[in-house]
Design a protein around this motif. Structure first.
Motif, PDB file in Angstrom:
ATOM      1  N   GLY A 115       0.863  -1.381  -0.122  1.00 26.50           N
ATOM      2  CA  GLY A 115       0.127  -0.053   0.020  1.00 26.50           C
ATOM      3  C   GLY A 115       0.833   1.053   0.025  1.00 26.50           C
ATOM      4  O   GLY A 115       0.159   2.295  -0.101  1.00 26.50           O
ATOM      5  N   ALA A 116       2.094   1.191  -0.036  1.00 31.47           N
ATOM      6  CA  ALA A 116       2.730   2.462  -0.246  1.00 31.47           C
ATOM      7  C   ALA A 116       2.537   3.219  -1.391  1.00 31.47           C
ATOM      8  O   ALA A 116       2.329   2.604  -2.528  1.00 31.47           O
ATOM      9  CB  ALA A 116       4.456   2.024  -0.066  1.00 31.47           C
ATOM     10  N   ASP A 117       2.521   4.294  -1.096  1.00 35.82           N
ATOM     11  CA  ASP A 117       2.131   5.286  -2.495  1.00 35.82           C
ATOM     12  C   ASP A 117       3.447   5.691  -3.153  1.00 35.82           C
ATOM     13  O   ASP A 117       3.322   6.084  -4.239  1.00 35.82           O
ATOM     14  CB  ASP A 117       1.652   6.626  -1.811  1.00 35.82           C
ATOM     15  CG  ASP A 117       0.305   6.561  -0.910  1.00 35.82           C
ATOM     16  OD1 ASP A 117      -0.731   6.423  -1.835  1.00 35.82           O
ATOM     17  OD2 ASP A 117       0.242   6.618   0.157  1.00 35.82           O
ATOM     18  N   CYS A 118       4.652   5.662  -2.656  1.00 35.79           N
ATOM     19  CA  CYS A 118       5.821   6.100  -3.176  1.00 35.79           C
ATOM     20  C   CYS A 118       6.922   5.147  -2.589  1.00 35.79           C
ATOM     21  O   CYS A 118       6.943   4.829  -1.302  1.00 35.79           O
ATOM     22  CB  CYS A 118       6.005   7.552  -3.184  1.00 35.79           C
ATOM     23  SG  CYS A 118       7.513   8.145  -3.906  1.00 35.79           S
ATOM     24  N   VAL A 119       8.035   4.987  -3.306  1.00 36.26           N
ATOM     25  CA  VAL A 119       9.070   4.311  -2.871  1.00 36.26           C
ATOM     26  C   VAL A 119      10.340   5.209  -2.897  1.00 36.26           C
ATOM     27  O   VAL A 119      10.486   5.997  -3.726  1.00 36.26           O
ATOM     28  CB  VAL A 119       9.421   2.862  -3.227  1.00 36.26           C
ATOM     29  CG1 VAL A 119       8.350   1.906  -3.083  1.00 36.26           C
ATOM     30  CG2 VAL A 119       9.635   2.807  -5.064  1.00 36.26           C
ATOM     31  N   TYR A 120      11.434   5.309  -1.960  1.00 36.22           N
ATOM     32  CA  TYR A 120      12.370   6.039  -1.892  1.00 36.22           C
ATOM     33  C   TYR A 120      13.924   5.311  -1.777  1.00 36.22           C
ATOM     34  O   TYR A 120      14.116   4.873  -0.591  1.00 36.22           O
ATOM     35  CB  TYR A 120      12.144   6.859  -0.665  1.00 36.22           C
ATOM     36  CG  TYR A 120      13.263   7.994  -0.246  1.00 36.22           C
ATOM     37  CD1 TYR A 120      14.327   8.307  -1.309  1.00 36.22           C
ATOM     38  CD2 TYR A 120      13.228   8.716   0.818  1.00 36.22           C
ATOM     39  CE1 TYR A 120      15.182   9.298  -0.907  1.00 36.22           C
ATOM     40  CE2 TYR A 120      14.206   9.616   1.130  1.00 36.22           C
ATOM     41  CZ  TYR A 120      15.329   9.963   0.230  1.00 36.22           C
ATOM     42  OH  TYR A 120      16.073  10.735   0.186  1.00 36.22           O
ATOM     43  N   PRO A 121      14.337   4.811  -2.989  1.00 31.35           N
ATOM     44  CA  PRO A 121      15.464   4.182  -2.903  1.00 31.35           C
ATOM     45  C   PRO A 121      16.680   5.159  -2.466  1.00 31.35           C
ATOM     46  O   PRO A 121      17.412   5.710  -3.576  1.00 31.35           O
ATOM     47  CB  PRO A 121      15.697   3.634  -4.138  1.00 31.35           C
ATOM     48  CG  PRO A 121      14.757   4.332  -5.148  1.00 31.35           C
ATOM     49  CD  PRO A 121      13.875   5.082  -4.281  1.00 31.35           C
ATOM     50  N   ILE A 122      16.876   5.589  -1.363  1.00 27.43           N
ATOM     51  CA  ILE A 122      17.821   6.636  -0.952  1.00 27.43           C
ATOM     52  C   ILE A 122      19.046   6.332  -1.402  1.00 27.43           C
ATOM     53  O   ILE A 122      19.330   5.081  -1.208  1.00 27.43           O
ATOM     54  CB  ILE A 122      17.628   6.891   0.638  1.00 27.43           C
ATOM     55  CG1 ILE A 122      18.607   8.235   0.981  1.00 27.43           C
ATOM     56  CG2 ILE A 122      17.939   5.713   1.528  1.00 27.43           C
ATOM     57  CD1 ILE A 122      18.005   8.658   2.275  1.00 27.43           C
ATOM     58  N   MET A 123      19.796   7.220  -1.715  1.00 26.20           N
ATOM     59  CA  MET A 123      21.350   6.928  -2.012  1.00 26.20           C
ATOM     60  C   MET A 123      21.353   6.221  -3.332  1.00 26.20           C
ATOM     61  O   MET A 123      22.760   5.674  -3.545  1.00 26.20           O
ATOM     62  CB  MET A 123      22.354   6.476  -0.889  1.00 26.20           C
ATOM     63  CG  MET A 123      22.346   7.255   0.480  1.00 26.20           C
ATOM     64  SD  MET A 123      22.878   9.213   0.149  1.00 26.20           S
ATOM     65  CE  MET A 123      24.315   8.890  -0.240  1.00 26.20           C
TER      66      MET A 123
END
Length: 240
Positions: free
Chosen positions: A168-176
């Motif tokens: 259910g995540a609206d967005c993903v953030y593959p930081i770095m």
């Protein structure tokens, strides 16, 4: 339209090279500066807020973080998303309640703790609980820490992201994530992708990150650190 609906709409139909740019305020004054500059929404950085409160990153008590975020929200009339690290050990129901009480429209949630990656399936189950409690009242940005605390394998980052999107995540953030990996991540991830922009000139601009596939761009604590550096320079000039 509610604040979260406005925030969600800002992520939709972004053109290549035109990502949603979200500066990170660390207090009410900086939040007002960003709004005056014309930004449509903001995203607090946990490390920047920690610095403003006199703590190391990751050491802010939950009560102080939520209070700081609430002050930022009260100071502006645009949607604000909050970085609340890995949730401070709160159960999903309490976490969602406290986010809503602070007035934010979204949150950033990390999939590591103490520099160690969490089991992705267990984390996905936890995210699903957060989504179930929040329903559509919060925009959930699920951070993927493979490039920060893992081995940097983009395929593993895509696998983790898929679990979080399914939860259910609206967005993903593959930081770095390295800039040259962004096109691969973009092709393998369903939904919006958040990229981190650097302010030291060593990385691509927000526009360039958008051209590589980023839906939205944030800066982590970069703006707070830049401001502190600028203040140090001016303070040195004032010394007798």
């Amino acid at each position: 339209m509610s604040g979260v609906e406005v925030f969600r709409s800002l992520h939709r139909r972004r053109l290549l090279g035109d990502p949603l740019v979200l500066p990170g305020p660390w207090d009410a004054a900086s939040a007002r500066v960003f709004v005056e500059a014309g930004f449509a929404a903001l995203a607090t950085p946990s490390a920047g807020v920690a610095a403003s409160l006199g703590y190391e990153d990751g050491a802010v008590p939950a009560d102080e973080m939520f209070a700081a975020v609430a002050r930022i929200v009260r100071a502006v009339d645009v949607p604000v998303s909050a970085d609340v690290e890995s949730g401070y050990g709160l159960a999903p129901k309490e976490l969602v309640e406290r986010l809503l009480e602070a007035g934010v429209v979204g949150c950033n949630l990390e999939d590591s703790e103490g520099g160690v990656l969490k089991d992705p399936r267990r984390h996905a189950d936890w995210l699903a609980e957060v989504r179930a409690v929040a329903a559509e009242r919060l925009f959930v940005n699920a951070r993927v820490d493979t490039f920060l605390h893992g081995d940097g394998n983009p395929e593993l980052a895509i696998e983790r992201a898929a679990l979080y999107v399914a939860a259910g995540a609206d967005c993903v953030y593959p930081i770095m994530a390295p800039a040259d990996v962004l096109p691969l991540l973009r092709s393998g991830i369903q939904g919006p992708v958040n990229a981190l922009a650097r302010l030291d000139g060593a990385g691509p601009s927000p526009t360039a990150l958008g051209e590589l596939g980023a839906t939205r761009v944030t800066f982590g604590p970069g703006l707070q650190r830049w401001a502190a550096h600028a203040l140090l320079g001016r303070a040195a000039e004032l010394k007798p």
